[in-house]
Structures are given as structure tokens and as C-alpha cells.
Design an enzyme around this catalytic site. Sequence first.
Site, PDB file in Angstrom:
ATOM      1  N   SER A  45      12.340 -16.645 -24.849  1.00  0.00           N
ATOM      2  CA  SER A  45      12.158 -17.452 -23.632  1.00  0.00           C
ATOM      3  C   SER A  45      13.231 -17.961 -23.190  1.00  0.00           C
ATOM      4  CB  SER A  45      11.189 -18.636 -23.858  1.00  0.00           C
ATOM      5  OG  SER A  45      11.243 -19.397 -22.613  1.00  0.00           O
ATOM      6  N   TYR A 103       8.754 -25.967 -28.480  1.00  0.00           N
ATOM      7  CA  TYR A 103       8.658 -24.605 -27.980  1.00  0.00           C
ATOM      8  C   TYR A 103      10.145 -23.841 -27.929  1.00  0.00           C
ATOM      9  CZ  TYR A 103       7.687 -20.922 -24.403  1.00  0.00           C
ATOM     10  OH  TYR A 103       7.474 -19.896 -23.484  1.00  0.00           O
ATOM     11  N   LYS A 109      11.188 -20.457 -29.881  1.00  0.00           N
ATOM     12  CA  LYS A 109      11.546 -19.481 -29.200  1.00  0.00           C
ATOM     13  C   LYS A 109      13.233 -19.091 -29.556  1.00  0.00           C
ATOM     14  CE  LYS A 109       7.878 -18.532 -26.791  1.00  0.00           C
ATOM     15  NZ  LYS A 109       7.164 -17.048 -27.128  1.00  0.00           N
TER      16      LYS A 109
END
Length: 252
Positions: free
Chosen positions: A143, A158, A162
Site C-alpha cells: 500500500s 496497517y 504493508k
Amino acid sequence: MSLEKRVAIVTGAGSPRGIGRTIALTLAKQGADVVVCDLDRTGAERVAEEIRALKRNAIAVQVDVTKQQDVTELVRAALDRFGRIDILVNNAGITQPIKVADMTEQDFDRIVAVNLKGTFLCSKAVLAPMTRQGYGRIVNMSSVSAKRGGGVFGGAHYSAAKAGILGFAKALAREVAACGITVNSVAPGLIATDIRGGLESPERQKEMSREIPVQRLGTPEEVAATVAFLASEEAAYITGEDIDINGGSHMD
């Protein structure tokens, strides 16, 4: 970029408006047979039916990518049905918009388990059949949050997961390059999918696009096209790389 006679596993491919579904369909349109995986068995079967309507073979497998036994059974099902695994797309992922001050240990563990541990378990599970074949393509879903430190959607856990995928992919790429296996990642920016809990209104999408140079959200099809290239024979000399797909919102 024909994928005829190739067999692909796509995790997290059961959502009707997700990147995984579009990747699975795109690979099928290029000629691949597809193992559609998701925690949602009904969603996975629905996508498998769409692929069979394209005159390609597909099976649906319910899998929790955080559980090694589930992943082992997934690979066994793929080999039992197709006899080989050429492509793995580690797409399964979840996010959570939360600040570190409000984050629990359980929040952190859940996000890291699905996004990073799932990538590890699935990648490890396909190495033996890919090594026997002397051919394999592993494509991971990272991401833009991994590179920007968030600022898009999702918390620090997150972004960390990632970013971990990018480091894991580079190290694995070095380990398996001599076996004919490439390992690459894509890092999408804001894409019009369900991962944020539902598609935003056109007005909200326009507002979200103001800081993006191309002035719009990306589409799952644009991400899937890049994945299909990295999964092809034409991408044989590309490994350990990460491709940004973000409309210019982050430039390395």
C-alpha cells in the site's frame, strides 16, 4: 502477456467490489485457471462462477490466511485440481482507521496477522511446487501507506504490516531467484474498493481526490493490469520490486 496453461491462486478474492475479484478475473481473461480464495466461501464461489463463464477453470476455497492449516489445505486443493501452481497473488488484507493511542494489542495483532503473516504463510506454502517446476510468480499487495507512513486510510499497524510486506518480498526474492521464481509487490493508493467499509459517494470521492495529482481515485482494473504483467513471463527479469499505483500521490 498470455497466461495460457498457468494456474493462479488469488487470496482475498471474494468481495464483489474488491481488487482481488478484479485480479482473478483479469488473470482468467489472460488465459489462467484460477483458485479463488476468501474467508467468505459464498463470495469466492460467486467469483469462481464468473471465471467459469469466461470458459476458464476455477475453484473456490474458503481460507483464513492467518492459519497455517488452512493455507496448507489451500495449496493441496490447488495441486489436486490443477497439478501445478504458477502464480500466487497475496491480496488478502484488512485495515482499520485508528490512532496508536486508541489501538489495542488485539487490533495490532489482527492487522499484522492478516496482511503480513498471511503473505508469509501463503508464499512459503507455494515455494515447493514452484521450485519443482522451476517457475513461479509471487505478487504481493502492499500500500502507499507503507511508504507514506499512513495519511491515506488505516492506522500505524496497517502501515507497518504493508511496509513489512515490502521488506519480506525483497528478501524472499533474493532467496528464490535462482529457482525461476520472482517476487514483486504493488503499492496502490486510494482505489475505489470495499476495503474502507463501502464505496464513498461521488462527492466524497471528489473531495478525497483533491490531493491526488491525477484528480481521481484509481480503479481495481488499473491495479489488476499491473499484477497481470508481473505475473507474466514477460516480467521474468523483474524481481524484488514494488510498483506504485497511486496517481502521483506518492513518488519515490
